[in-house]
Design a protein around this motif. Structure first.
Motif, PDB file in Angstrom:
ATOM      1  N   SER A 161       0.861  -1.182   0.000  1.00  0.00           N
ATOM      2  CA  SER A 161       0.000   0.000   0.000  1.00  0.00           C
ATOM      3  C   SER A 161       0.895   1.228   0.000  1.00  0.00           C
ATOM      4  O   SER A 161       2.107   1.128   0.171  1.00  0.00           O
ATOM      5  CB  SER A 161      -0.918   0.013   1.229  1.00  0.00           C
ATOM      6  OG  SER A 161      -0.148  -0.019   2.424  1.00  0.00           O
ATOM      7  N   SER A 162       0.285   2.380  -0.218  1.00  0.00           N
ATOM      8  CA  SER A 162       1.004   3.648  -0.112  1.00  0.00           C
ATOM      9  C   SER A 162       0.308   4.516   0.922  1.00  0.00           C
ATOM     10  O   SER A 162      -0.904   4.437   1.099  1.00  0.00           O
ATOM     11  CB  SER A 162       1.044   4.370  -1.460  1.00  0.00           C
ATOM     12  OG  SER A 162       1.790   3.641  -2.407  1.00  0.00           O
ATOM     13  N   LYS A 214      -4.424   6.987   1.847  1.00  0.00           N
ATOM     14  CA  LYS A 214      -4.568   7.540   0.505  1.00  0.00           C
ATOM     15  C   LYS A 214      -5.829   6.976  -0.140  1.00  0.00           C
ATOM     16  O   LYS A 214      -6.319   5.907   0.241  1.00  0.00           O
ATOM     17  CB  LYS A 214      -3.346   7.202  -0.355  1.00  0.00           C
ATOM     18  CG  LYS A 214      -2.126   8.049  -0.055  1.00  0.00           C
ATOM     19  CD  LYS A 214      -1.086   7.960  -1.157  1.00  0.00           C
ATOM     20  CE  LYS A 214       0.003   9.001  -0.983  1.00  0.00           C
ATOM     21  NZ  LYS A 214       0.963   9.010  -2.113  1.00  0.00           N
ATOM     22  N   THR A 215      -6.341   7.700  -1.137  1.00  0.00           N
ATOM     23  CA  THR A 215      -7.496   7.249  -1.913  1.00  0.00           C
ATOM     24  C   THR A 215      -7.016   6.850  -3.299  1.00  0.00           C
ATOM     25  O   THR A 215      -6.317   7.626  -3.954  1.00  0.00           O
ATOM     26  CB  THR A 215      -8.543   8.370  -2.025  1.00  0.00           C
ATOM     27  OG1 THR A 215      -9.040   8.674  -0.717  1.00  0.00           O
ATOM     28  CG2 THR A 215      -9.698   7.952  -2.917  1.00  0.00           C
ATOM     29  N   SER A 216      -7.367   5.658  -3.710  1.00  0.00           N
ATOM     30  CA  SER A 216      -6.839   5.121  -4.969  1.00  0.00           C
ATOM     31  C   SER A 216      -7.918   5.014  -6.044  1.00  0.00           C
ATOM     32  O   SER A 216      -9.078   4.691  -5.757  1.00  0.00           O
ATOM     33  CB  SER A 216      -6.220   3.740  -4.734  1.00  0.00           C
ATOM     34  OG  SER A 216      -5.137   3.826  -3.831  1.00  0.00           O
ATOM     35  N   ALA A 268      -2.522  13.406  -7.803  1.00  0.00           N
ATOM     36  CA  ALA A 268      -1.842  12.109  -7.901  1.00  0.00           C
ATOM     37  C   ALA A 268      -0.854  12.150  -9.059  1.00  0.00           C
ATOM     38  O   ALA A 268      -1.236  12.481 -10.189  1.00  0.00           O
ATOM     39  CB  ALA A 268      -2.852  10.983  -8.115  1.00  0.00           C
ATOM     40  N   GLN A 310      -2.991   7.488  -6.961  1.00  0.00           N
ATOM     41  CA  GLN A 310      -3.209   7.550  -5.515  1.00  0.00           C
ATOM     42  C   GLN A 310      -3.212   9.007  -5.049  1.00  0.00           C
ATOM     43  O   GLN A 310      -2.224   9.720  -5.215  1.00  0.00           O
ATOM     44  CB  GLN A 310      -2.121   6.770  -4.789  1.00  0.00           C
ATOM     45  CG  GLN A 310      -2.105   5.291  -5.189  1.00  0.00           C
ATOM     46  CD  GLN A 310      -1.038   4.529  -4.447  1.00  0.00           C
ATOM     47  OE1 GLN A 310      -1.292   3.986  -3.369  1.00  0.00           O
ATOM     48  NE2 GLN A 310       0.151   4.491  -4.989  1.00  0.00           N
TER      49      GLN A 310
END
Length: 472
Positions: A341-342, A351-353, A383, A403
């Motif tokens: 994950s980041s 974060k929102t991916s 992003a 992301q």
């Protein structure tokens, strides 16, 4: 002849003064008596605070167990190793979480232990026991601290067995070990034949444990469920998998926001290592979920090759940290799962991916990087897909992972830009036939757009429309 008057005002005043003095003395005696009777019960235990001089000369192992419960939220009780339940706050019917710190080269208490204890208690009704083995971990001789880990584990094992005698089932114990504390947890679990309910390893120590057989370090057989979080695997942490699930945020090495040069002082050495603790604490208060994606490598994850979690049979991708226990049954069946994950530089780290599917119609292949911005009212989030140049082939769909540092809803506008990263070559154009943005963390409908011309290093802003169907 002098006659004594029975109601002399002077005599009455003296009598009243004597009475007041007697009354005050009586109250003082009662207060002293109460203090003597209850002083021990009211005394708060404190984590051992040592200095650098202790580390230089070395410290002999001495273990203190500090109990926190909802009844003594801010005042720890020191537990007896021989009679744990002499402290009335300790309750055998409650689950118990142990917090076990690691190497302490300067002798100072961990700055996070009390916050972690409080977060656990806010979340669940527990016995939270901080294992203070600072006398034994505070030494400049790291190898001496490593040697003490097995002794700490043996001491904890005896204590847990006494709790078991009073009705605490082994399955109700959760050991949270940081660095060397992770391997202490493993040794305790091995002593108890893997019957402990859960072990959480926060950046388990690498030096002196890397390359060792399973009985000399933490491994998945040490508890019914083992989860490990790696944040400094290229220095102080352990690189390989140790649990039923291993989390590698940001690849498991350098963490965002941590200094990259030695001139930053002590933060250079401990920031990446301690990030595991702060990520875990963030997961307890459930401000947001840090989704973890099963994948073979961090590069594959960034390339967008690991955005599905089909192996979890409708459960969805697991989340990093405290709540991963919800995936226990599936993860134990899978034996060992590696996830990536980041995160952001700061709490709450999530974060929102978005999955980005893009089709271009340049006849010649283009290589480059994309930057996306999402706009909602007067806010925006960015992003950059720049870990490596993406290849855009004529009429071939390219899937990328974008992301963003936060989730903005509703998305009213999208800004898109293209760059080759080479200032010496002629500027190119990227002709986009269609682009689709699919949120991975929500059920919101994908956003689409057709026919865009991107000139290199120039932004194009557009209003996205809901995609017509899933086969866009």
């Amino acid at each position: 002849m002098i006659v004594n008057k029975p109601n002399s005002p002077h005599k009455l005043i003296k009598v009243e003064k004597v009475y007041r003095m007697f009354h005050c003395c009586l109250l003082a005696l009662l207060w002293i008596s109460c203090t003597i009777d209850t002083g021990v019960a009211e005394e708060c235990g404190e984590f051992t605070d040592l200095g650098l001089h202790h580390s230089i000369v070395g410290t002999s192992l001495d273990i203190q167990l500090l109990l926190y419960t909802r009844a003594n939220f801010t005042c720890a009780r020191v537990l007896s190793h021989l009679s744990p339940f002499s402290q009335p706050e300790l309750n055998a019917s409650r689950p118990t979480a142990f917090i076990i710190h690691g190497y302490r080269p300067t002798g100072s208490p961990p700055g996070w232990y009390e916050q972690l204890a409080h977060l656990l208690l806010e979340r669940d009704d527990l016995n939270v026991i901080v294992v203070d083995w600072n006398r034994g971990a505070a030494t400049l001789n790291y190898f001496a601290a490593v040697k003490n880990t097995q002794k700490v584990a043996d001491n904890m094992t005896a204590f847990i067995l006494k709790m078991q005698e009073h009705g605490s089932p082994l399955s109700a114990f959760h050991l949270i070990g940081v660095s060397l504390g992770a391997h202490v947890s493993g040794f305790v679990g091995a002593n108890l034949n893997g019957s402990i309910g859960r072990i959480t390893a926060l950046d388990p120590a690498g030096p002196e444990f890397t390359g060792k057989p399973a009985d000399k370090r933490l491994d998945p057989t040490d508890a019914q469920f083992v989860d490990a979080l790696h944040t400094d695997m290229d220095a102080l942490g352990f690189r390989k998998q140790l649990g039923h699930i291993d989390f590698y945020p940001n690849g498991g090495g350098d963490q965002p926001g941590c200094p990259r040069h030695i001139f930053a002082g002590s933060a250079y050495f401990k920031c990446d290592h301690q990030r595991s603790v702060y990520l875990f604490m963030n997961s307890i208060n459930r401000t947001c979920d840090m989704i973890a994606y099963p994948c073979e490598s961090y590069t594959d994850f960034l390339d967008g090759k690991c955005m599905g979690c089909d192996k979890f049979q409708g459960e969805g991708c697991p989340v990093l940290g405290y709540d991963v226990i919800k995936w226990k049954d599936t993860l134990v069946k899978l034996r060992q799962t590696k996830t990536f994950s980041s995160t952001n530089n700061w709490s709450p780290f999530c974060k929102t991916s978005y999955k980005v599917d893009i089709v271009t119609w340049n006849h010649e292949t283009r290589w480059g990087f994309l930057t996306l911005k999402l706009h909602s009212k007067d806010q925006e989030t960015v992003a950059k897909i720049d870990h490596k140049a993406a290849e855009f082939i004529f009429y071939t769909e390219k899937t990328l992972l974008a992301q963003f540092d936060r989730d903005l809803q509703p998305v009213e506008r999208v800004t898109l830009s293209f760059s080759t990263g080479n200032a010496l070559k002629p500027r190119y154009k990227l002709r986009v036939l269609r682009i689709r943005l699919t949120p991975l963390h929500s059920s919101n409908r994908p956003l689409c757009r057709h026919d865009l011309l991107l000139e290199e290093n120039k932004e194009v802003t557009f209003r996205p429309i809901p995609c017509e169907d899933s086969n866009f």
